[in-house]
Design an enzyme around this catalytic site. Sequence first.
Site, short mmCIF file in Angstrom:
data_model
loop_
_atom_site.label_atom_id
_atom_site.label_comp_id
_atom_site.label_asym_id
_atom_site.label_seq_id
_atom_site.Cartn_x
_atom_site.Cartn_y
_atom_site.Cartn_z
N LYS A 197 20.34 21.77 19.11
CA LYS A 197 20.44 23.23 19.18
C LYS A 197 21.80 23.74 18.67
O LYS A 197 21.87 24.75 17.98
CB LYS A 197 20.21 23.66 20.63
CG LYS A 197 20.31 25.15 20.87
CD LYS A 197 19.83 25.50 22.26
CE LYS A 197 20.70 24.92 23.35
NZ LYS A 197 21.98 25.61 23.53
N ARG A 225 18.99 31.90 31.60
CA ARG A 225 18.59 30.63 32.19
C ARG A 225 17.41 30.80 33.15
O ARG A 225 16.71 29.84 33.43
CB ARG A 225 19.78 30.03 32.98
CG ARG A 225 20.62 29.05 32.19
CD ARG A 225 19.89 27.77 31.95
NE ARG A 225 20.52 26.90 30.96
CZ ARG A 225 21.30 25.89 31.26
NH1 ARG A 225 21.59 25.62 32.49
NH2 ARG A 225 21.80 25.16 30.30
N ARG A 277 24.33 7.42 23.03
CA ARG A 277 25.55 8.00 22.48
C ARG A 277 26.77 7.22 22.97
O ARG A 277 26.96 7.03 24.15
CB ARG A 277 25.64 9.47 22.89
CG ARG A 277 26.77 10.19 22.20
CD ARG A 277 26.47 11.64 22.05
NE ARG A 277 26.66 12.32 23.32
CZ ARG A 277 26.54 13.62 23.46
NH1 ARG A 277 26.21 14.38 22.43
NH2 ARG A 277 26.74 14.19 24.62
N ARG A 296 30.43 6.75 27.63
CA ARG A 296 30.96 7.56 28.73
C ARG A 296 29.96 7.56 29.88
O ARG A 296 28.75 7.52 29.64
CB ARG A 296 31.20 9.00 28.26
CG ARG A 296 32.35 9.11 27.27
CD ARG A 296 32.57 10.53 26.80
NE ARG A 296 31.72 11.51 27.49
CZ ARG A 296 31.58 12.77 27.12
NH1 ARG A 296 32.22 13.22 26.07
NH2 ARG A 296 30.82 13.59 27.79
N ARG A 342 19.71 15.09 33.33
CA ARG A 342 20.09 16.37 32.68
C ARG A 342 18.87 16.99 31.99
O ARG A 342 18.63 18.19 32.07
CB ARG A 342 21.16 16.12 31.61
CG ARG A 342 22.57 16.25 32.10
CD ARG A 342 23.53 16.03 30.95
NE ARG A 342 23.57 17.14 30.00
CZ ARG A 342 23.91 17.01 28.72
NH1 ARG A 342 24.23 15.84 28.23
NH2 ARG A 342 23.93 18.07 27.94
#
Length: 218
Positions: free
Chosen positions: A15, A90, A129, A162, A173
């Site tokens: 996005k 939201r 990632r 991470r 998430r």
Amino acid sequence: MADYLILFGPPGVGKGTQAEHLKTTLGLAHVATGDLFRDHLKRETELGNLAKSYMDRGALVPDDVTIGMVRERMKDPDTQNGMLLDGFPRTVAQAEALEKLLAERDQTIKHVLFINAPKDMLLERLGNRWTCKKCGAIYNANTKPPKNAGVCDVCGGVVYQRDDDKPEVQAKRINVYLEQTAPLIEYYQARGMMTMIDGRQSMDQVYADLMAAIEQAK
Ligand SMILES: [Zn+2]
């Protein structure tokens, strides 16, 4: 009449990249609520301090504070052609408040764009990632690994995952996002204001579909 567009999409769908493209092509102000919050907190504005008082208690910032920040942002000259709202609203309550805010200015939402992709695809992108500890370069264990395992191509630093990029954290998430936005998607779909874009396609094709949907909404 200014154009007000809303862009949605779960984490990992690309996005951010699309928002950058769209705002440049369309000449709209890119308004992400995360940026608004950071700005108000930094400048210690009344709204920023109010937001902080909730955040310090670990409470959700009330909708009217967020809406207040959007209202303030609408006064900036770069919004004269309209806004690309990124990650806002939201909730349905925020969506209704936004409509009211625009109605006060004889404006309406032109269109809502939702870039969607299956959960496992998002997880594959995000859960793989890896980041360079030294320079912050981003890698993907599957699609863009460093040439030498664990070593940054750019600076030779250590490439690691991470904690908040670990697959289990990313899965959470994604789930939270999808649960939270489901009522909103229903809300906009029921009003015939929304186009669903297939985020499994290439970046270029996603962009072409976004532009076509915006054109059609004219
Ligand atoms: Zn590096």
